[in-house]
Design an enzyme around this catalytic site. Structure first.
Site, mmCIF file in Angstrom:
data_model
loop_
_atom_site.group_PDB
_atom_site.id
_atom_site.type_symbol
_atom_site.label_atom_id
_atom_site.label_comp_id
_atom_site.label_asym_id
_atom_site.label_seq_id
_atom_site.Cartn_x
_atom_site.Cartn_y
_atom_site.Cartn_z
ATOM 1 N N ASP A 191 0.859 -1.174 0.000
ATOM 2 C CA ASP A 191 0.000 0.000 0.000
ATOM 3 C C ASP A 191 0.898 1.226 0.000
ATOM 4 O O ASP A 191 1.718 1.396 0.902
ATOM 5 C CB ASP A 191 -0.902 0.012 1.236
ATOM 6 N N GLU A 276 -0.706 -1.111 -6.344
ATOM 7 C CA GLU A 276 -1.861 -0.447 -6.917
ATOM 8 C C GLU A 276 -1.459 0.257 -8.203
ATOM 9 O O GLU A 276 -0.328 0.715 -8.342
ATOM 10 C CB GLU A 276 -2.401 0.605 -5.952
ATOM 11 N N ASP A 374 -3.397 0.698 6.751
ATOM 12 C CA ASP A 374 -2.532 0.479 5.583
ATOM 13 C C ASP A 374 -2.223 -1.002 5.391
ATOM 14 O O ASP A 374 -2.091 -1.472 4.263
ATOM 15 C CB ASP A 374 -1.224 1.268 5.733
#
Ligand SMILES: [Zn+2]
Length: 418
Positions: A191, A276, A374
């Protein structure tokens, strides 16, 4: 430099090229031909794409050979023109492999995309400060040496470019060194925070160290105030500018060092790294704005931090992929769409904005699962990555680690396996 050891993957070194006045016509011709052939190739591909089988790179080279017999292209360098097609082919392959990272090969415009590739690179050193590179149809052209000669001489290909300020450069590319690693069977999700840091699905937080010491930060502020007072064009102002630039270079070096060390550690330890897709994430963020930053200055600063993180994270991902690509045991870098990663419970899949209690705390409203926000997001990213790459694991549950059952033993960041 400490980060030299981490220079894995293709490395490019750019030096300023100083062509003689009489060489300029040929350099401009090479640029024009490379661009023309690239655009022609691009058009052919686009044409064939509509319902027809795509034209092969081989067929394109054949049609170039024919065009060289029949047209003015024959006056130019065959190696410059062929290489433009090879580059186009590589650009398409990169694009198909990873569309969000590379983007579709695009039209090259005069005045903006001025450059050509030099194959079968030959360089020689004239003296401590000057070297020469062999350019097709020209012979030796001078460039200024600013880096270790061994790094330049280790290059196997080069690209000559003209920037919009009219400066010529030559970039030497060194082939990738293999990244020595053995498979671990371990997988991880990352993350990426707004601040320059990332959290792994194993619960490890990595924060980019302060780029400047308090003393250096103070000095930078003082120099910036000084610069604002100084007369434009004065010698003193130039000196201040130079001092600020040196501090900026220091910051950039430290940022790079963090990125190199972290990506080396990740590629060393994990067979699958899920991240991501930040392009999408940044779009979401800018549309939403920052609620937590009411004051104007604060908001400006948040925007700036975001811009810096976004640049740093692009570099992070690029280095991760560079290193994964030349690893001796396969490493997959999987990019997943970032939707709801911070609101979904990584334990049961329940998705609600209320799950996120604060910046740091996640408590699931359905199953009561509690975690660092997170870490929960990183677990979701891992699960999504494993799902899209077809490597097992359930979308919402804990992925199964092949071979490893306990947590992976990790060396601290920056230490390397021998
Ligand atoms: Zn839950």
């Amino acid at each position: 430099m400490s980060h030299r050891r981490h220079n894995i993957g293709p490395v490019s070194i750019r030096e300023r090229l100083y062509p003689a006045q009489e060489d300029l016509a040929v350099l401009h011709m090479h640029c024009a031909h490379a661009r023309y052939v690239w655009n022609l190739g691009l058009e052919q591909r686009g044409y064939w794409r509509r319902g027809m089988p795509s034209i092969s790179a081989h067929a394109q080279q054949r049609s170039l050979a024919q065009a060289r017999k029949d047209t003015w292209l024959g006056e130019g360098s065959s190696s410059v023109q062929q290489q433009a097609l090879f580059d186009l082919d590589r650009a398409f392959k990169n694009f198909w492999r990873n569309p969000s990272h590379f983007g579709r090969p695009s039209w090259r415009k005069a005045g903006i995309h001025e450059g050509f590739a030099v194959r079968d690179l030959k360089t020689r050193r004239i003296n401590r400060r000057w070297g020469e590179v062999q350019v097709p149809k020209l012979g030796w052209v001078r460039f200024r040496i600013t880096r270790a000669w061994a790094e330049i001489a280790g290059g196997t290909s080069a690209r000559v470019t003209l920037d919009r300020a009219g400066r010529w450069h030559v970039s030497f590319t060194t082939p990738p060194k293999p990244f020595e690693r053995t498979g671990t069977g371990a997988v991880v999700g990352l993350d990426m925070g707004v601040v320059s840091a990332f959290t792994t699905s194993d619960g490890e937080h990595s924060v980019m160290p302060q780029l400047l010491s308090p003393g250096e930060t103070q000095r930078k502020r003082r120099l910036e105030r000084k610069l604002a007072r100084q007369q434009k064009g004065s010698k003193r102002r130039e000196r201040t500018k130079h001092q600020i630039a040196r501090l900026a270079a220091k910051e950039a070096d430290r940022r790079k060092d963090f990125i190199e060390k972290s990506t080396t550690a990740l590629v060393r330890d994990f067979d699958v790294v899920c991240v991501e897709d930040l392009l999408v994430k940044n779009m979401l963020r800018s549309a939403r704005g920052t609620v937590e930053a009411p004051g104007r200055r604060v908001r400006q600063k948040a925007g700036l931090n975001r811009a810096i993180s976004s640049v740093a994270f692009s570099a992070f991902r690029r280095r991760l992929e560079d290193k994964a690509a030349c690893a001796t045991a396969p490493v997959a870098v999987v990019a997943v769409p970032p939707a709801f990663t911070s609101q979904r419970c990584s334990h049961c899949g329940h998705t609600a904005p209320q799950n996120r209690k604060s910046q740091a705390v996640f408590v699931c409203g359905a199953c009561g699962y509690e975690a660092h926000a997170d870490v929960n997001a990183a677990k979701n990213i891992l699960a999504a990555g494993l799902a899209v790459s077809g490597r097992g694991g359930t979308p919402h549950g804990q992925p199964v680690r092949a071979e490893h059952s306990g947590p992976v033993k990790r060396q601290p960041l920056g230490t390397e396996a021998a």
